[in-house]
Design a protein around this motif. Sequence first.
Motif, PDB file in Angstrom:
ATOM      1  N   THR A 187     -11.139   4.211  -0.481  1.00  8.88           N
ATOM      2  CA  THR A 187     -11.555   2.918   0.086  1.00  8.88           C
ATOM      3  C   THR A 187     -11.633   2.977   1.610  1.00  8.88           C
ATOM      4  O   THR A 187     -10.920   3.749   2.246  1.00  8.88           O
ATOM      5  CB  THR A 187     -10.577   1.786  -0.308  1.00  8.88           C
ATOM      6  OG1 THR A 187      -9.278   2.131   0.182  1.00  8.88           O
ATOM      7  CG2 THR A 187     -10.512   1.589  -1.800  1.00  8.88           C
ATOM      8  N   MET A 223       0.822  -1.207   0.000  1.00 11.66           N
ATOM      9  CA  MET A 223       0.000   0.000   0.000  1.00 11.66           C
ATOM     10  C   MET A 223       0.855   1.255   0.000  1.00 11.66           C
ATOM     11  O   MET A 223       0.704   2.131  -0.835  1.00 11.66           O
ATOM     12  CB  MET A 223      -0.854   0.031   1.280  1.00 11.66           C
ATOM     13  CG  MET A 223      -1.979  -0.916   1.303  1.00 11.66           C
ATOM     14  SD  MET A 223      -3.151  -0.453   0.083  1.00 11.66           S
ATOM     15  CE  MET A 223      -3.563   1.181   0.658  1.00 11.66           C
ATOM     16  N   GLU A 224       1.764   1.323   0.969  1.00 11.74           N
ATOM     17  CA  GLU A 224       2.508   2.564   1.193  1.00 11.74           C
ATOM     18  C   GLU A 224       3.480   2.884   0.060  1.00 11.74           C
ATOM     19  O   GLU A 224       3.662   4.033  -0.292  1.00 11.74           O
ATOM     20  CB  GLU A 224       3.318   2.467   2.495  1.00 11.74           C
ATOM     21  CG  GLU A 224       2.465   2.471   3.733  1.00 11.74           C
ATOM     22  CD  GLU A 224       3.273   2.036   4.948  1.00 11.74           C
ATOM     23  OE1 GLU A 224       4.509   2.158   4.923  1.00 11.74           O
ATOM     24  OE2 GLU A 224       2.652   1.548   5.910  1.00 11.74           O
ATOM     25  N   MET A 228       1.843   0.723  -4.320  1.00 16.71           N
ATOM     26  CA  MET A 228       0.604   1.305  -4.847  1.00 16.71           C
ATOM     27  C   MET A 228       0.677   2.829  -4.885  1.00 16.71           C
ATOM     28  O   MET A 228       0.210   3.466  -5.811  1.00 16.71           O
ATOM     29  CB  MET A 228      -0.568   0.861  -3.973  1.00 16.71           C
ATOM     30  CG  MET A 228      -0.990  -0.551  -4.231  1.00 16.71           C
ATOM     31  SD  MET A 228      -1.696  -0.770  -5.858  1.00 16.71           S
ATOM     32  CE  MET A 228      -0.362  -1.177  -6.889  1.00 16.71           C
ATOM     33  N   ALA A 229       1.306   3.397  -3.851  1.00 21.08           N
ATOM     34  CA  ALA A 229       1.354   4.849  -3.783  1.00 21.08           C
ATOM     35  C   ALA A 229       2.126   5.438  -4.967  1.00 21.08           C
ATOM     36  O   ALA A 229       1.939   6.595  -5.321  1.00 21.08           O
ATOM     37  CB  ALA A 229       1.993   5.277  -2.467  1.00 21.08           C
ATOM     38  N   MET A 262      -6.683   5.128  -2.686  1.00 22.63           N
ATOM     39  CA  MET A 262      -6.491   4.730  -1.288  1.00 22.63           C
ATOM     40  C   MET A 262      -7.337   5.597  -0.352  1.00 22.63           C
ATOM     41  O   MET A 262      -7.799   5.121   0.683  1.00 22.63           O
ATOM     42  CB  MET A 262      -5.012   4.846  -0.907  1.00 22.63           C
ATOM     43  CG  MET A 262      -4.191   3.681  -1.434  1.00 22.63           C
ATOM     44  SD  MET A 262      -2.441   4.079  -1.678  1.00 22.63           S
ATOM     45  CE  MET A 262      -1.861   4.212  -0.037  1.00 22.63           C
ATOM     46  N   GLU A 263      -7.530   6.844  -0.745  1.00 23.24           N
ATOM     47  CA  GLU A 263      -8.372   7.715   0.086  1.00 23.24           C
ATOM     48  C   GLU A 263      -9.851   7.348  -0.047  1.00 23.24           C
ATOM     49  O   GLU A 263     -10.644   7.593   0.852  1.00 23.24           O
ATOM     50  CB  GLU A 263      -8.186   9.180  -0.337  1.00 23.24           C
ATOM     51  CG  GLU A 263      -6.892   9.757   0.199  1.00 23.24           C
ATOM     52  CD  GLU A 263      -6.532  11.070  -0.458  1.00 23.24           C
ATOM     53  OE1 GLU A 263      -7.426  11.686  -1.080  1.00 23.24           O
ATOM     54  OE2 GLU A 263      -5.358  11.457  -0.367  1.00 23.24           O
ATOM     55  N   TYR A 303      -3.248   5.947  -7.543  1.00 25.98           N
ATOM     56  CA  TYR A 303      -3.541   5.088  -6.395  1.00 25.98           C
ATOM     57  C   TYR A 303      -3.699   5.847  -5.084  1.00 25.98           C
ATOM     58  O   TYR A 303      -4.428   5.420  -4.199  1.00 25.98           O
ATOM     59  CB  TYR A 303      -2.515   3.969  -6.279  1.00 25.98           C
ATOM     60  CG  TYR A 303      -2.912   2.789  -7.113  1.00 25.98           C
ATOM     61  CD1 TYR A 303      -3.696   1.775  -6.585  1.00 25.98           C
ATOM     62  CD2 TYR A 303      -2.556   2.711  -8.451  1.00 25.98           C
ATOM     63  CE1 TYR A 303      -4.098   0.706  -7.356  1.00 25.98           C
ATOM     64  CE2 TYR A 303      -2.957   1.657  -9.235  1.00 25.98           C
ATOM     65  CZ  TYR A 303      -3.725   0.654  -8.687  1.00 25.98           C
ATOM     66  OH  TYR A 303      -4.131  -0.397  -9.455  1.00 25.98           O
ATOM     67  N   LYS A 304      -2.991   6.981  -4.974  1.00 28.98           N
ATOM     68  CA  LYS A 304      -3.139   7.755  -3.734  1.00 28.98           C
ATOM     69  C   LYS A 304      -4.601   8.160  -3.569  1.00 28.98           C
ATOM     70  O   LYS A 304      -5.165   8.082  -2.497  1.00 28.98           O
ATOM     71  CB  LYS A 304      -2.234   8.979  -3.774  1.00 28.98           C
ATOM     72  CG  LYS A 304      -0.834   8.638  -3.307  1.00 28.98           C
ATOM     73  CD  LYS A 304       0.017   9.866  -3.077  1.00 28.98           C
ATOM     74  CE  LYS A 304       1.416   9.416  -2.744  1.00 28.98           C
ATOM     75  NZ  LYS A 304       2.441  10.186  -3.390  1.00 28.98           N
ATOM     76  N   PRO A 321      -7.654  -0.935   3.577  1.00 23.87           N
ATOM     77  CA  PRO A 321      -6.538  -0.910   2.628  1.00 23.87           C
ATOM     78  C   PRO A 321      -6.774  -1.777   1.382  1.00 23.87           C
ATOM     79  O   PRO A 321      -7.401  -2.834   1.470  1.00 23.87           O
ATOM     80  CB  PRO A 321      -5.369  -1.448   3.446  1.00 23.87           C
ATOM     81  CG  PRO A 321      -5.733  -1.167   4.856  1.00 23.87           C
ATOM     82  CD  PRO A 321      -7.218  -1.253   4.934  1.00 23.87           C
ATOM     83  N   ILE A 322      -6.251  -1.284   0.258  1.00 27.30           N
ATOM     84  CA  ILE A 322      -6.337  -2.038  -0.997  1.00 27.30           C
ATOM     85  C   ILE A 322      -5.433  -3.268  -0.864  1.00 27.30           C
ATOM     86  O   ILE A 322      -4.333  -3.159  -0.333  1.00 27.30           O
ATOM     87  CB  ILE A 322      -5.824  -1.175  -2.183  1.00 27.30           C
ATOM     88  CG1 ILE A 322      -6.627   0.121  -2.253  1.00 27.30           C
ATOM     89  CG2 ILE A 322      -5.891  -1.926  -3.496  1.00 27.30           C
ATOM     90  CD1 ILE A 322      -5.976   1.189  -3.131  1.00 27.30           C
TER      91      ILE A 322
END
Lengths: 377, 599
Positions: free
Chosen positions: B259, B242-243, B246-247, B256-257, B252-253, B262-263
Amino acid sequence: MAHSYTPGLKVTENTIVRKERRLPLKGDVSAKKGDVIKADDIIARTELPGDVERLNFAGKLGVSGKEVFDYLKIEIGKEVKKDDIIAESKGFFGLFKTQIKSPIDGTIEALSEVTGMMTMRKPPLPVEVDGYINGVCVEVIENEGIIVESPATFIQGIFGIGGETKGIVKMVAQSPDYTMTIDDISDELIGKIIVGGSIITADVLNKCVEKGVIGVIVGGIDDKDLKDFLNEEIGVAITGNEEKGITLIITEGFGEMAMAKKTFNILKNNEGKIASINGATQIRAGVLRPELIVTHDDEIKSTGQRMVSEEEHEGMGIGSVVRIIREPEFGNIGKVSALPSPLQKIETEAMVRVLEVEFPDGRKILLPRANVELIEE
Amino acid sequence: MKDKNNILRIIATDCGSTTTKAILIEKREGEYRLIVRGEAPTTVEAPYEDVTKGVLNAIKEVEELSEVIILDGDKILKRENNTDKDGVDVYISTSSAGGGLQMMVAGVVDRMSAESAARAALGAGAIVMDVIASNDKRMDHERIKRIRTLRPDMVLLSGGTDGGTKKHVVQLAEIIEAADPKPRFGSTYNLPIIYAGNKDARENVKESLDDKTDLYIVDNLRPTLESENLLPARDKIHDLFMEHVMAQAPGYKKLMEMTDVPIMPTPGAVGLLIETIAKRDNIEVLGVDIGGATTDIFSVFQLAFNRTVSANLGMSYSVSNVVKATGLKNITRWVPFETNEKDLRNRIRNKMIRPTTIPSTLEELQIEQAIAREALRLALEHHKAMAVGLKGVQTERTISDAFEQTSSGETLVNMETLNLVVGSGGVLSHAPRRVQAAMMAIDAFLPEGITMLAVDSIFMMPQLGVLSTVHDSAAAEVFSKDCLLKLGMCIAPMGKGKPGQEALKITIGEKVYTFNYGDIEFLDDIKSSERVRAILKPAKNLDIGNGKGKEMEIELEGGLVGVIVDTRGRRPFNLPENDSERIANLKRWYKSLNLYPEY
């Protein structure tokens, strides 16, 4: 919705080609925005870190890891030449000393008290990137490379092997369905990019390499011949790093297939001109297809602005010319005569979107839309 | 997020490398059900370079089909009150776009800590690009070159039992340090490295890697020889996915906000679901997802979850690699007509270079399904080799077992005790006749005894996997009611017999059915989803699960296809070498199961 057909490969006499020229690691970019670039100009350079050599330092001296620094003669980070003495044991009363000589030219990067291992690094390897095509630098990617742009003739193939190269285009085939033979490959083809017709065999490819031909563009190849030529079977469709001394571009597919007339004619119109070619193919993610580019050098001018391509991408409609890209009728070209929208049951009993294609002889067939590609006229 | 009891409507997406799929789940009349499904092309690549565009498009399709408003501009509309007509309570997502999670693992001994590290990475949903081990017979400079050229998303380093020798694992850290690896997405951040080895070597590993990489330390995944503790490493992989990974991927950022939880990497989510189902029903499960480029296999045997990715076995991009790995002869053995090698090779290659085409003739379909059998078979072989050893995190083994593993590498995969096979991926889920999917699974996996065969109707296992982390009962309900399509049981006695001789008798009430050796047929009279008690009596040289010749009373269950009785033999299962005999057999079997229209 996703496209229900495969967009055709780009085959055009007049387009704007943009190529990203990038270093594998950050470095110095010498080209500036607006510069007119020649294909052979070096536009960026860097140094790749040298290869690493690991040395069992403690083991060679017969001491424990904790003691290694007591024997080190050269500071960490310093350069050494091959055979320089980098460590020496004390021996007995100054006798029977064990010496460690540097196995390489390079630098001493690290020495570990835990493992007793020394890490040495060979000198960096210079890497240069050239322009690949004549054109104008329209963008500089800071410390990494540039984007070069040029009006050009552009032909995409469906599959290729071998990397970038440049040379003069020479027609060997006089018709798109011609099959090249060994006798066609003469001494005068050295350094040329040759255009064949329908198919090439491993024997003819080997003869091309022998005679110094640098590139081949041809309609098809049998998989068996490709395997014989490469001495290995390609598993996944990622190519471009084969080192056979030749770049091969297949325009239609595997098997015997006449080159599309349009592709053949464009190549014929460019006979004698210098082309940049690349066989690199990567079908997954990003879709990289092999290509031939002949830049229109008289139209290259530095405006500092990106040029706008005048092409339009239209969808498929009645009358669109399509090529069938799967058995049966693979390779045949026809016109779309109907685009029924409801899903239809095909021979396999799958329910799919279909289209009707009419061949030049008037024959019509129904087939899945996924099995044709659009030929941009 | 809302309390579980107040969750009425859930929207879930899975961002694949080509398509983003959205499903809407709603509680109706006391149970959670799939309402509609929408899809749109994934928009990670240029020119869009923003994954949320594809997500919003897929959700828009769901909105249109369901007539429920889910979007408020670019945002997910949430239900504030239980009386709200529109909006959703939860939004969750998985992702495999941009190549998924690509990892490299390192361990001291290839069959011990390195293998455990690979299991942790695979279990978390990663593709393992390479396994570096102190005893992998490579020179240090070769290992360094490999690390440098592969550019993984992250590295998992393990090795050494707690309190044991540190030298070897520190050596691996030094090798990674010397390679100075760079992450796949750009050079603006340091490569994440997870250290899950000997706790006494943590300081030394820090010394080597803290400056050059983004180092994370978790509990040792092999604290003692006879125990494995993969969870801390798996969880850390998910966090870092995730961090970091994906970021870095476009859009993706923002996603991520959007969902609520966490994805997750798509295969990690599927694994989680399979694990949940196996535990809930106390069964052994084998799940397979055959795609264009890769084939994933998930299994739960003896309570241990395992996952493998056969990165280059697939039906389009990697189709030629299936031929390379198995040989053309192994593919043609499943084809019920004579083939020409040159022609077949070219056909397969043409599928590779034009991966979106579909078979339009029966012959082409049969060739494609023959390739699928071999891809599935090889993927299972790969899985068997990896799913070995430790019997789950909680179960400890004796030291002698641990050494036995290194010498024999005995697999946990047991086709005899396997209860359920779940297939997904285009070639299985979209086979024109469901029985074709069943037959591909039977031929490829050769299930033994009694096994239920099923397919994932629309590949929603990823979304249900993440859902299981927030609402396990909703995930389980949708899985059994809408996702899992039961095809029917396969009954396959083990052992060898003579063609034509009686192999198995099945008694259902007053009726007795007889099956001869060398055949594959339906057990008539068991209709879809019907359950009947039956007595199975194998011939004296055959075993249905209770020993040779021993009968078994069992509840048989049909499905969309029916109950298939496969008396063609197991251990070994052989196809005739002679071409005409082989083709005659295939035709007879295919006709018996009504596999294709022309037989």
